[in-house]
Design a protein around this motif. Structure first.
Motif, PDB file in Angstrom:
ATOM      1  N   UNK A 154      51.680  26.483  46.271  1.00 46.36           N
ATOM      2  CA  UNK A 154      51.137  27.835  46.203  1.00 46.36           C
ATOM      3  C   UNK A 154      49.641  27.800  46.504  1.00 46.36           C
ATOM      4  N   UNK A 155      49.056  28.960  46.821  1.00 43.74           N
ATOM      5  CA  UNK A 155      47.605  29.003  47.031  1.00 43.74           C
ATOM      6  C   UNK A 155      46.821  28.493  45.829  1.00 43.74           C
ATOM      7  N   UNK A 156      47.265  28.823  44.626  1.00 46.47           N
ATOM      8  CA  UNK A 156      46.559  28.367  43.424  1.00 46.47           C
ATOM      9  C   UNK A 156      46.600  26.843  43.330  1.00 46.47           C
ATOM     10  N   UNK A 157      47.757  26.258  43.632  1.00 46.02           N
ATOM     11  CA  UNK A 157      47.879  24.795  43.567  1.00 46.02           C
ATOM     12  C   UNK A 157      46.936  24.117  44.559  1.00 46.02           C
ATOM     13  N   UNK A 158      46.789  24.690  45.736  1.00 46.35           N
ATOM     14  CA  UNK A 158      45.922  24.070  46.745  1.00 46.35           C
ATOM     15  C   UNK A 158      44.445  24.376  46.549  1.00 46.35           C
ATOM     16  N   UNK A 159      44.141  25.512  45.940  1.00 44.93           N
ATOM     17  CA  UNK A 159      42.746  25.961  45.885  1.00 44.93           C
ATOM     18  C   UNK A 159      41.842  24.975  45.170  1.00 44.93           C
ATOM     19  N   UNK A 160      42.303  24.447  44.036  1.00 43.37           N
ATOM     20  CA  UNK A 160      41.440  23.528  43.282  1.00 43.37           C
ATOM     21  C   UNK A 160      41.213  22.236  44.050  1.00 43.37           C
ATOM     22  N   UNK A 185      49.266  43.564  46.913  1.00 46.80           N
ATOM     23  CA  UNK A 185      49.516  43.247  45.505  1.00 46.80           C
ATOM     24  C   UNK A 185      48.251  42.643  44.910  1.00 46.80           C
ATOM     25  N   UNK A 186      47.826  43.173  43.781  1.00 40.21           N
ATOM     26  CA  UNK A 186      46.579  42.704  43.163  1.00 40.21           C
ATOM     27  C   UNK A 186      46.754  41.354  42.469  1.00 40.21           C
ATOM     28  N   UNK A 187      47.889  41.119  41.842  1.00 41.98           N
ATOM     29  CA  UNK A 187      48.062  39.934  40.995  1.00 41.98           C
ATOM     30  C   UNK A 187      47.766  38.609  41.695  1.00 41.98           C
ATOM     31  N   UNK A 188      48.280  38.366  42.920  1.00 40.01           N
ATOM     32  CA  UNK A 188      47.980  37.079  43.566  1.00 40.01           C
ATOM     33  C   UNK A 188      46.489  36.862  43.799  1.00 40.01           C
ATOM     34  N   UNK A 189      45.775  37.946  44.086  1.00 36.53           N
ATOM     35  CA  UNK A 189      44.328  37.844  44.332  1.00 36.53           C
ATOM     36  C   UNK A 189      43.613  37.460  43.048  1.00 36.53           C
ATOM     37  N   UNK A 194      40.796  33.613  39.548  1.00 34.35           N
ATOM     38  CA  UNK A 194      40.613  33.007  38.220  1.00 34.35           C
ATOM     39  C   UNK A 194      40.819  31.496  38.220  1.00 34.35           C
ATOM     40  N   UNK A 195      41.407  30.958  39.295  1.00 37.86           N
ATOM     41  CA  UNK A 195      41.748  29.530  39.310  1.00 37.86           C
ATOM     42  C   UNK A 195      40.614  28.648  39.823  1.00 37.86           C
ATOM     43  N   UNK A 196      39.652  29.241  40.540  1.00 43.38           N
ATOM     44  CA  UNK A 196      38.544  28.452  41.087  1.00 43.38           C
ATOM     45  C   UNK A 196      37.233  29.200  40.904  1.00 43.38           C
ATOM     46  N   UNK A 197      36.140  28.482  41.019  1.00 42.29           N
ATOM     47  CA  UNK A 197      34.832  29.130  40.861  1.00 42.29           C
ATOM     48  C   UNK A 197      34.015  29.099  42.155  1.00 42.29           C
ATOM     49  N   UNK A 212      40.169  49.272  48.337  1.00 41.94           N
ATOM     50  CA  UNK A 212      38.849  48.633  48.293  1.00 41.94           C
ATOM     51  C   UNK A 212      38.277  48.693  46.876  1.00 41.94           C
ATOM     52  N   UNK A 213      38.459  49.812  46.205  1.00 40.46           N
ATOM     53  CA  UNK A 213      38.005  49.928  44.816  1.00 40.46           C
ATOM     54  C   UNK A 213      38.685  48.882  43.934  1.00 40.46           C
ATOM     55  N   UNK A 214      40.001  48.726  44.101  1.00 44.97           N
ATOM     56  CA  UNK A 214      40.748  47.747  43.294  1.00 44.97           C
ATOM     57  C   UNK A 214      40.237  46.337  43.540  1.00 44.97           C
ATOM     58  N   UNK A 215      39.973  46.021  44.791  1.00 44.38           N
ATOM     59  CA  UNK A 215      39.489  44.683  45.109  1.00 44.38           C
ATOM     60  C   UNK A 215      38.091  44.460  44.564  1.00 44.38           C
ATOM     61  N   UNK A 216      37.252  45.472  44.612  1.00 42.56           N
ATOM     62  CA  UNK A 216      35.927  45.372  44.024  1.00 42.56           C
ATOM     63  C   UNK A 216      36.044  45.034  42.534  1.00 42.56           C
ATOM     64  N   UNK A 217      36.977  45.704  41.858  1.00 46.78           N
ATOM     65  CA  UNK A 217      37.173  45.471  40.424  1.00 46.78           C
ATOM     66  C   UNK A 217      37.789  44.104  40.141  1.00 46.78           C
ATOM     67  N   UNK A 218      38.509  43.545  41.118  1.00 40.27           N
ATOM     68  CA  UNK A 218      39.168  42.247  40.908  1.00 40.27           C
ATOM     69  C   UNK A 218      38.182  41.094  40.874  1.00 40.27           C
ATOM     70  N   UNK A 219      36.977  41.324  41.396  1.00 45.34           N
ATOM     71  CA  UNK A 219      35.963  40.270  41.385  1.00 45.34           C
ATOM     72  C   UNK A 219      35.923  39.410  42.631  1.00 45.34           C
ATOM     73  N   UNK A 220      36.729  39.727  43.654  1.00 47.34           N
ATOM     74  CA  UNK A 220      36.657  38.913  44.873  1.00 47.34           C
ATOM     75  C   UNK A 220      35.281  39.069  45.507  1.00 47.34           C
ATOM     76  N   UNK A 221      34.908  38.067  46.271  1.00 46.78           N
ATOM     77  CA  UNK A 221      33.551  38.007  46.812  1.00 46.78           C
ATOM     78  C   UNK A 221      33.427  38.657  48.183  1.00 46.78           C
ATOM     79  N   UNK A 222      34.556  38.895  48.829  1.00 51.78           N
ATOM     80  CA  UNK A 222      34.533  39.545  50.128  1.00 51.78           C
ATOM     81  C   UNK A 222      35.924  40.006  50.502  1.00 51.78           C
ATOM     82  N   UNK A 223      35.994  40.953  51.440  1.00 50.34           N
ATOM     83  CA  UNK A 223      37.281  41.404  51.962  1.00 50.34           C
ATOM     84  C   UNK A 223      37.166  41.564  53.470  1.00 50.34           C
ATOM     85  N   UNK A 224      38.307  41.417  54.132  1.00 48.87           N
ATOM     86  CA  UNK A 224      38.395  41.625  55.569  1.00 48.87           C
ATOM     87  C   UNK A 224      39.283  42.840  55.797  1.00 48.87           C
TER      88      UNK A 224
END
Length: 245
Positions: A154-160, A185-189, A194-197, A212-224
């Protein structure tokens, strides 16, 4: 442009194929919903509207293994803002060639996942801030080779793992919703964030200002944002208001 803690960088997508700016449905060749001449002028249009960074994907490199270097150079010459670039980067020599063109961030996908030592080597040479690993997800498993091959992680497994290899940021694309203009879907983002810094940039299914509002609230650093801009679902000037937290 480095990522800032108090903002979410909004990047218009300029995907290039056969010398044109295109938008595909779920990355499938022949599914073009948008096809525009002069990608460099498209990028300049987004710059003129206030974009501070452009996201460029070389689909010729991804699909056919033939780099669109001429088009990439035209974009670099036309605009004054940074670009992050991915697509078809299959060797260290080509990665270095692009980084030496003054690409701000290079997005490494298949090569980095199959040969993670290349991420370390490029990060050591050019700085981790300029090296982004692409984690494309389908059914919560990472896909490579233009989304045609799935690996059992999964992305979480590879991210770290890739933070340890030296990647400075992650591009997370949810292939399940990419190009469909049906939301995301917000949950995967959130789970990945939350899995990496290290900074996370999200792509896929962004269709409305509410997304865009939801993504802003999710804490992601950028969007495409791609198709939604080209199909007039999102006004870039309005979207840019949500760069600040």
């Amino acid at each position: 442009m480095s990522f800032k803690k108090d903002e979410m960088l909004i990047m218009p997508a300029v995907d290039i194929k056969n010398g044109k700016c295109v938008q595909l449905v779920q990355g499938e060749p022949g599914s073009e919903m948008v096809e525009l001449e002069n990608p460099e002028l498209v990028a300049k249009h987004w710059e003129d509207l206030g974009a501070r960074n452009i996201h460029v994907i070389d689909l010729d490199g991804t699909i056919n293994g033939i780099a669109s270097l001429d088009t990439i150079e035209k974009i670099l010459n036309e605009i004054s803002i940074p670009i992050q670039l991915g697509g078809g980067i299959r060797s260290l020599d080509y990665a270095r060639q692009l980084l030496n063109l003054d690409i701000e961030r290079l997005i490494i996908g298949t090569m980095g996942i199959q040969h993670p030592e290349t991420i370390t080597e490029l990060s050591d040479e050019y700085g981790s801030d300029r090296i982004m690993i692409s984690l494309d997800s389908k059914d919560n498993k990472v896909v490579i080779k233009g989304w045609r091959e799935k690996i059992d992680k999964s992305p979480v497994e590879l991210s770290s793992e890739f933070k340890e290899y030296g990647a400075g940021s992650i591009l997370f694309t949810n292939v399940d919703v990419e190009g469909l203009l049906g939301g995301f879907y917000t949950d995967p983002v959130v789970e990945l964030k939350e899995s990496v810094d290290i900074p996370i940039v999200y792509s896929g299914g962004i269709t409305t200002i509410d997304d865009i509002k939801k993504l802003n609230e999710s804490g992601v650093d950028g969007i495409v944002i791609g198709s939604a801009l080209y199909k007039d679902k999102i006004d870039l000037t309005e979207a840019l208001k949500y760069q600040k937290r």
